[in-house]
Design a protein around this motif. Structure first.
Motif, PDB file in Angstrom:
ATOM      1  N   VAL A   1      57.344   6.484 -10.348  1.00 54.51           N
ATOM      2  CA  VAL A   1      56.484   5.251 -10.340  1.00 54.51           C
ATOM      3  C   VAL A   1      57.094   4.244 -11.106  1.00 54.51           C
ATOM      4  N   ILE A   2      56.497   3.190 -10.589  1.00 51.60           N
ATOM      5  CA  ILE A   2      57.082   1.802 -11.234  1.00 51.60           C
ATOM      6  C   ILE A   2      56.164   1.517 -12.546  1.00 51.60           C
TER       7      ILE A   2
ATOM      8  N   THR B   1      64.047  -5.671  -9.080  1.00 55.58           N
ATOM      9  CA  THR B   1      64.546  -4.667 -10.062  1.00 55.58           C
ATOM     10  C   THR B   1      63.461  -4.165 -10.968  1.00 55.58           C
ATOM     11  N   VAL B   2      63.118  -3.043 -11.010  1.00 55.76           N
ATOM     12  CA  VAL B   2      61.942  -2.243 -11.540  1.00 55.76           C
ATOM     13  C   VAL B   2      62.342  -1.231 -12.672  1.00 55.76           C
ATOM     14  N   ARG B   3      61.519  -1.017 -13.742  1.00 49.33           N
ATOM     15  CA  ARG B   3      61.773   0.011 -14.566  1.00 49.33           C
ATOM     16  C   ARG B   3      60.724   1.017 -14.043  1.00 49.33           C
TER      17      ARG B   3
ATOM     18  N   LYS C   1      65.769   0.500  -8.756  1.00 52.47           N
ATOM     19  CA  LYS C   1      65.574   0.938 -10.032  1.00 52.47           C
ATOM     20  C   LYS C   1      66.677   0.394 -11.263  1.00 52.47           C
ATOM     21  N   GLU C   2      66.070  -0.002 -12.298  1.00 50.29           N
ATOM     22  CA  GLU C   2      67.231  -0.341 -13.362  1.00 50.29           C
ATOM     23  C   GLU C   2      68.283   0.720 -13.676  1.00 50.29           C
TER      24      GLU C   2
ATOM     25  N   SER D   1      53.200  -8.952 -10.485  1.00 52.66           N
ATOM     26  CA  SER D   1      52.606  -9.479  -9.211  1.00 52.66           C
ATOM     27  C   SER D   1      53.534  -9.726  -7.913  1.00 52.66           C
ATOM     28  N   ASP D   2      54.700  -9.597  -8.254  1.00 51.55           N
ATOM     29  CA  ASP D   2      55.683  -9.481  -7.276  1.00 51.55           C
ATOM     30  C   ASP D   2      55.793  -8.294  -6.250  1.00 51.55           C
ATOM     31  N   VAL D   3      55.435  -7.189  -6.982  1.00 52.22           N
ATOM     32  CA  VAL D   3      55.548  -5.820  -6.520  1.00 52.22           C
ATOM     33  C   VAL D   3      54.287  -5.525  -5.463  1.00 52.22           C
TER      34      VAL D   3
END
Length: 286
Positions: A269-270, A34-36, A285-286, A275-277
């Motif tokens: 874009v994130i 899950t990313v912003r 996406k959140e 480091s996991d990405v």
């Protein structure tokens, strides 16, 4: 009986397939990070230089006499008008005010010789404190960014005043300090309107607008990161995956950065990728 057996076997197979797909779907989801995210947009980017300067009088007159002093007509703090005689010497010399101002130093006394020239001090110092200006000492990188007529915001004690760069010295000057020799370039910022409740000698903070780029392709600065070759990159979200994308960057503000090449308007874009990405990491996406 045989038909019932066949139907029972088919039912078991169907249930097993459904369970498998459900588990597999959940497993795939568990792999996703899950990313912003933010969006690439056209923006106006205002690049500013933050620095510190010193308030100084708008005009300064260092008067130097020689000989024996007969009369001293002023003391520190006196406000005088232009052409006022400030001191008289036995050789006929008079120290005269060149402008309206305030006496800030008196280093002579009546009936005594004036030796201030030998000590490198003024006999009397006159300053125009009615309107101040800001003296800057710019580093090499700051000097290359600052130019005449650039706008400046001047801040002191929760007050902010507008001004502009009015002077910039042509040559840097070296000075000795405890840390060694350092060179700086002088510049002066003038207030648009004479400030109140400010005093010469104190430091103030400045934000100088050094560059403005309109209609720039821009992304949130927190999306920017670098690869192992120190090249600027971002992670673009495409088809549910993070795609590492090299970009060429330009001007930046405190929140935005110009993208000269590598991205298009409305791409996602994130933000602050951890480091996991990695390239092709599945993301949500959140």
């Amino acid at each position: 009986m045989k038909k019932k057996t066949i139907f029972g076997i088919l039912a078991v197979i169907i249930i097993a397939v459904v369970i498998f797909l459900f588990v597999q779907g959940n497993a795939d989801k568990s792999k996703s990070i899950t990313v912003r995210t933010g969006e690439v947009k056209k923006e106006t980017i205002v690049e500013k230089l933050s620095t510190t300067g010193t308030l100084i009088p708008n005009q300064t007159q260092s008067l130097i006499g020689t000989g024996n002093v007969i009369d001293v007509n002023v003391q520190v703090g006196d406000k005088v008008e232009k052409d006022k005689v400030l001191a008289t010497y036995d050789n006929g010399l008079q120290l005269v005010a060149a402008f309206n101002g305030t006496i800030t130093q008196v280093n002579i006394k009546s009936k005594q010789p004036d030796n201030n020239a030998q000590q490198g001090k003024p006999s009397i110092q006159l300053d125009d404190l009615s309107t101040l200006k800001v003296q800057l000492e710019l580093s090499n990188s700051e000097a290359s960014a600052v130019a005449i007529n650039q706008k400046a915001d001047i801040s002191s004690d929760n007050q902010t005043f507008s001004g502009k760069v009015a002077e910039k010295d042509p040559v840097a000057v070296s000075a000795q300090s405890a840390a060694g020799t350092a060179a700086s370039l002088g510049a002066v910022v003038l207030f648009d309107q004479a400030p109140e409740n400010l005093f010469a000698g104190f430091d103030v903070d400045l934000d100088i607008t050094t560059k403005t780029v309109e209609h720039a392709i821009a992304l949130p600065i927190e999306a920017l990161t670098y690869n192992d070759k120190s090249e600027p990159i971002v992670y673009v979200v495409k088809d549910g995956k993070a795609k590492e994308t090299k970009i060429e960057i330009g001007s930046q503000s405190d929140k935005l950065i110009e993208v000269k090449n590598g991205l298009k308007e409305k791409e996602t874009v994130i933000l602050s990728p951890n480091s996991d990405v990695k390239n092709n990491t599945e993301v949500t996406k959140e």
